[in-house]
Scaffold this motif. Structure first.
Motif, PDB file in Angstrom:
ATOM      1  N   ALA A 243      15.207  27.154  15.743  1.00 34.31           N
ATOM      2  CA  ALA A 243      14.274  27.852  16.628  1.00 34.31           C
ATOM      3  C   ALA A 243      12.825  27.530  16.314  1.00 34.31           C
ATOM      4  CB  ALA A 243      14.490  29.362  16.531  1.00 34.31           C
ATOM      5  N   GLY A 244      12.028  27.434  17.371  1.00 33.71           N
ATOM      6  CA  GLY A 244      10.590  27.278  17.270  1.00 33.71           C
ATOM      7  C   GLY A 244       9.909  28.116  18.334  1.00 33.71           C
ATOM      8  N   THR A 245       8.592  28.204  18.253  1.00 31.41           N
ATOM      9  CA  THR A 245       7.835  29.107  19.126  1.00 31.41           C
ATOM     10  C   THR A 245       6.742  28.358  19.871  1.00 31.41           C
ATOM     11  OG1 THR A 245       8.224  30.984  17.633  1.00 31.41           O
ATOM     12  CG2 THR A 245       6.408  31.196  19.188  1.00 31.41           C
ATOM     13  N   LEU A 246       6.547  28.725  21.135  1.00 34.26           N
ATOM     14  CA  LEU A 246       5.410  28.286  21.939  1.00 34.26           C
ATOM     15  C   LEU A 246       4.628  29.517  22.346  1.00 34.26           C
ATOM     16  CD1 LEU A 246       3.799  26.165  23.633  1.00 34.26           C
ATOM     17  CD2 LEU A 246       5.360  26.714  25.528  1.00 34.26           C
ATOM     18  N   VAL A 247       3.338  29.523  22.061  1.00 39.17           N
ATOM     19  CA  VAL A 247       2.465  30.631  22.434  1.00 39.17           C
ATOM     20  C   VAL A 247       1.618  30.196  23.620  1.00 39.17           C
ATOM     21  CG1 VAL A 247       0.633  32.190  21.674  1.00 39.17           C
ATOM     22  CG2 VAL A 247       2.412  31.472  20.054  1.00 39.17           C
ATOM     23  N   ILE A 248       1.707  30.961  24.714  1.00 45.16           N
ATOM     24  CA  ILE A 248       0.940  30.653  25.919  1.00 45.16           C
ATOM     25  C   ILE A 248       0.071  31.851  26.289  1.00 45.16           C
ATOM     26  CG2 ILE A 248       2.641  29.029  26.856  1.00 45.16           C
ATOM     27  CD1 ILE A 248       3.637  31.315  28.667  1.00 45.16           C
ATOM     28  N   GLU A 249      -0.999  31.599  27.015  1.00 44.94           N
ATOM     29  CA  GLU A 249      -1.779  32.699  27.576  1.00 44.94           C
ATOM     30  C   GLU A 249      -0.981  33.313  28.715  1.00 44.94           C
ATOM     31  OE1 GLU A 249      -4.494  33.902  26.284  1.00 44.94           O
ATOM     32  OE2 GLU A 249      -4.511  32.333  24.742  1.00 44.94           O
TER      33      GLU A 249
ATOM     34  N   LEU B 220       9.890  36.180  25.190  1.00 42.15           N
ATOM     35  CA  LEU B 220       9.495  37.330  24.381  1.00 42.15           C
ATOM     36  C   LEU B 220       8.129  37.807  24.851  1.00 42.15           C
ATOM     37  CD1 LEU B 220       9.982  39.159  21.824  1.00 42.15           C
ATOM     38  CD2 LEU B 220       8.756  37.404  20.526  1.00 42.15           C
ATOM     39  N   GLY B 221       8.105  38.852  25.664  1.00 40.93           N
ATOM     40  CA  GLY B 221       6.832  39.339  26.175  1.00 40.93           C
ATOM     41  C   GLY B 221       7.011  40.167  27.424  1.00 40.93           C
ATOM     42  N   GLY B 222       5.965  40.248  28.217  1.00 43.42           N
ATOM     43  CA  GLY B 222       5.997  41.039  29.438  1.00 43.42           C
ATOM     44  C   GLY B 222       6.507  40.243  30.623  1.00 43.42           C
ATOM     45  N   GLY B 223       6.265  40.767  31.818  1.00 43.76           N
ATOM     46  CA  GLY B 223       6.798  40.164  33.018  1.00 43.76           C
ATOM     47  C   GLY B 223       6.253  38.778  33.306  1.00 43.76           C
ATOM     48  N   VAL B 224       4.997  38.525  32.947  1.00 43.06           N
ATOM     49  CA  VAL B 224       4.412  37.217  33.203  1.00 43.06           C
ATOM     50  C   VAL B 224       5.104  36.153  32.354  1.00 43.06           C
ATOM     51  CG1 VAL B 224       2.306  35.845  33.006  1.00 43.06           C
ATOM     52  CG2 VAL B 224       2.194  38.141  33.974  1.00 43.06           C
ATOM     53  N   VAL B 225       5.264  36.436  31.061  1.00 40.61           N
ATOM     54  CA  VAL B 225       5.982  35.512  30.181  1.00 40.61           C
ATOM     55  C   VAL B 225       7.419  35.333  30.663  1.00 40.61           C
ATOM     56  CG1 VAL B 225       6.987  35.274  27.873  1.00 40.61           C
ATOM     57  CG2 VAL B 225       4.572  35.819  28.119  1.00 40.61           C
ATOM     58  N   GLY B 226       8.064  36.433  31.025  1.00 48.73           N
ATOM     59  CA  GLY B 226       9.452  36.360  31.471  1.00 48.73           C
ATOM     60  C   GLY B 226       9.617  35.539  32.724  1.00 48.73           C
ATOM     61  N   ASP B 227       8.707  35.712  33.691  1.00 49.72           N
ATOM     62  CA  ASP B 227       8.782  34.951  34.939  1.00 49.72           C
ATOM     63  C   ASP B 227       8.588  33.460  34.692  1.00 49.72           C
ATOM     64  OD1 ASP B 227       9.239  37.205  36.403  1.00 49.72           O
ATOM     65  OD2 ASP B 227       7.351  37.179  37.501  1.00 49.72           O
ATOM     66  N   MET B 228       7.584  33.115  33.862  1.00 51.03           N
ATOM     67  CA  MET B 228       7.289  31.697  33.643  1.00 51.03           C
ATOM     68  C   MET B 228       8.347  31.037  32.776  1.00 51.03           C
ATOM     69  SD  MET B 228       3.149  31.325  33.440  1.00 51.03           S
ATOM     70  CE  MET B 228       2.862  32.432  32.058  1.00 51.03           C
ATOM     71  N   ALA B 229       8.772  31.712  31.710  1.00 51.41           N
ATOM     72  CA  ALA B 229       9.803  31.138  30.843  1.00 51.41           C
ATOM     73  C   ALA B 229      11.119  30.996  31.608  1.00 51.41           C
ATOM     74  CB  ALA B 229       9.988  31.996  29.599  1.00 51.41           C
ATOM     75  N   GLY B 230      11.436  31.987  32.444  1.00 54.08           N
ATOM     76  CA  GLY B 230      12.650  31.916  33.251  1.00 54.08           C
ATOM     77  C   GLY B 230      12.606  30.769  34.244  1.00 54.08           C
TER      78      GLY B 230
ATOM     79  N   THR C 157       0.864  26.272  33.727  1.00 58.49           N
ATOM     80  CA  THR C 157       1.368  26.910  32.506  1.00 58.49           C
ATOM     81  C   THR C 157       2.842  26.606  32.305  1.00 58.49           C
ATOM     82  OG1 THR C 157      -0.231  28.707  32.839  1.00 58.49           O
ATOM     83  CG2 THR C 157       1.502  29.070  31.222  1.00 58.49           C
ATOM     84  N   VAL C 158       3.607  26.590  33.393  1.00 57.52           N
ATOM     85  CA  VAL C 158       5.019  26.217  33.284  1.00 57.52           C
ATOM     86  C   VAL C 158       5.146  24.795  32.752  1.00 57.52           C
ATOM     87  CG1 VAL C 158       7.161  25.818  34.567  1.00 57.52           C
ATOM     88  CG2 VAL C 158       5.766  27.838  35.050  1.00 57.52           C
ATOM     89  N   ALA C 159       4.220  23.909  33.133  1.00 53.72           N
ATOM     90  CA  ALA C 159       4.246  22.535  32.629  1.00 53.72           C
ATOM     91  C   ALA C 159       4.078  22.502  31.112  1.00 53.72           C
ATOM     92  CB  ALA C 159       3.154  21.711  33.310  1.00 53.72           C
ATOM     93  N   LEU C 160       3.297  23.440  30.561  1.00 56.67           N
ATOM     94  CA  LEU C 160       3.162  23.516  29.101  1.00 56.67           C
ATOM     95  C   LEU C 160       4.499  23.855  28.448  1.00 56.67           C
ATOM     96  CD1 LEU C 160      -0.214  25.482  28.778  1.00 56.67           C
ATOM     97  CD2 LEU C 160       0.153  23.005  28.569  1.00 56.67           C
ATOM     98  N   ILE C 161       5.262  24.733  29.100  1.00 60.04           N
ATOM     99  CA  ILE C 161       6.585  25.074  28.567  1.00 60.04           C
ATOM    100  C   ILE C 161       7.504  23.859  28.660  1.00 60.04           C
ATOM    101  CG2 ILE C 161       8.541  26.664  28.708  1.00 60.04           C
ATOM    102  CD1 ILE C 161       6.703  28.677  30.082  1.00 60.04           C
ATOM    103  N   HIS C 162       7.447  23.144  29.777  1.00 62.39           N
ATOM    104  CA  HIS C 162       8.241  21.920  29.913  1.00 62.39           C
ATOM    105  C   HIS C 162       7.869  20.911  28.825  1.00 62.39           C
ATOM    106  CE1 HIS C 162       9.004  22.753  34.470  1.00 62.39           C
ATOM    107  NE2 HIS C 162       9.961  23.271  33.712  1.00 62.39           N
TER     108      HIS C 162
END
Length: 382
Positions: A79-85, A117-127, A95-100
């Motif tokens: 496991a590793g972590t990505l921190v996004i605004e 791991l976070g609120g709705g914005v993180v959940g929507d983008m990560a999903g 921002t989704v491109a950063l996750i890609h």
């Protein structure tokens, strides 16, 4: 040698199933759930050694990032972590491109996993990133805001905003697990907690009169405290609200996974709330605050249409006020409002569909509200 996953250890966790016809999944709720993240993934059939990307934001990372990553690594995950605004204004394809990019850098495969791991914005983008990386990999939602716990993390709606409207770019991509740890709300700002209460109130109005009654009774017991903070709500009622809201959404999603009919009732307050977010600028109002304004406006539209009583609208307004949420429609150009409504995802053949209450606990989906009625309703709450 193959091994059969052991059943999840659900000590202190309440389990609610989202009973989809294919790929059903559990919602686990309880204090201490975050520390069981790795263990619960093993119980869901993920293998030790699986590559996992945790997507989170700076605030959540500071409070809970190490705990989540440690639980995953202790269970044997790579496991590793990505921190996004993660403000609403950051909910974009860029921002989704950063996750890609992080998926590529970590060489995530089709058997890999993204944890939101976070609120709705993180959940929507990560999903959405999970839905589109390698044409779809698994995602697990670990919401840390009240709004995400009761709404955004459940149901598989993912996506990002377009300048023309909210959530216009997205995909349905169900999680493999939703893990809710109410202890993470201890660090949630009160404004964010109040925003989440808007979605809880929504469930009461659209289909759970008993839940609405619990909210009204709690607000009446201590009018000075209301429902505007975690302390005011209390641990016992909070657990009940989380479970009832999650169960309500699970039932609707199971009956209508891709929003072909019944699921549209979950948009109560959202059609006009999205107008507020779009025209006022993302970030001016929190999503739940805009939904609260949208619920009041939808209630006024029901009054104008003669669909429900002034008493029911008064009761809705009182509970919304007890949660410390805004109710006043902002000063927006009427023509811009009507134009923005035409860009809503739920428009069919040019007709805007509104979820309108007919009583506490019952709603109808109507597409026959004309411009005059809409503007008259907005005038009543401006």
């Amino acid at each position: 040698m193959t091994t059969t996953p052991s059943p999840p250890r659900e000590i202190g966790l309440r389990s609610i199933r989202v009973e989809l016809s294919t790929n059903p999944y559990p919602i686990l709720i309880g204090d201490g759930g975050l520390s069981q993240l790795g263990e619960q993934l093993l119980a869901q059939g993920f293998r030790a050694g699986t590559k996992v990307l945790v997507v989170t934001n700076p605030v959540v990372q500071e409070h809970y990032g190490a705990q989540a990553l440690g639980s995953l690594q202790d269970a044997g995950f790579d496991a590793g972590t990505l921190v996004i605004e993660a403000g609403e204004d950051q909910k974009t394809p860029a921002t989704v491109a950063l996750i890609h990019d992080a998926c590529f850098a970590r060489k995530l495969e089709r058997g890999s996993l993204i944890v939101a791991l976070g609120g709705g914005v993180v959940g929507d983008m990560a999903g959405f990133a999970a839905a589109t990386w390698l044409r779809g990999i698994a995602v697990v939602q670990v919401p840390t805001t009240l709004l995400a716990m009761v709404d955004a993390a459940i149901g598989g709606k993912t996506g990002v905003n377009h300048p023309g409207g909210k959530n216009l770019i997205g995909a349905f991509h169900q999680p493999r697990l939703v893990l809710i740890d109410p202890a993470t709300l201890a660090t949630l700002p009160e404004r964010e907690f109040r925003a989440g209460m808007a979605e809880v109130i929504k469930y009461g109005v659209i289909g759970d009169a008993q839940l609405f009654g619990e909210l009204k009774a709690a607000a009446t017991r201590d009018p000075s405290a209301g429902l505007a903070s975690q302390d005011a709500v209390g641990a016992g009622l909070l657990q009940s609200l989380l479970e009832r809201s999650a169960a309500a959404k699970a039932r609707v999603v199971a009956a209508d996974e891709r929003e072909g009919g019944l699921r549209a009732i979950l948009n109560y307050g959202h059609t006009l709330g999205h107008v507020v977010e779009t025209l006022c600028g993302y970030g001016t109002w929190l999503h739940g605050e805009a939904v609260a304004i949208g619920m009041v406006a939808a209630g006024e539209l029901s009054l104008v249409r003669g669909l429900w009583s002034a008493e029911d609208q008064r009761r809705q307004r009182e509970v919304i006020a007890a949660a410390g949420l805004p109710q006043r429609w902002p000063d927006l150009d009427p023509a811009a409002v009507l134009s923005c409504l035409q860009g809503d995802k739920k428009v069919r053949e040019g007709r805007v569909r509104f979820v309108l209450p007919t009583g506490i606990g019952t709603v109808e989906i109507r597409d026959d509200s004309d411009s005059a009625a809409i503007l008259a309703a907005l005038e009543r709450c401006s």
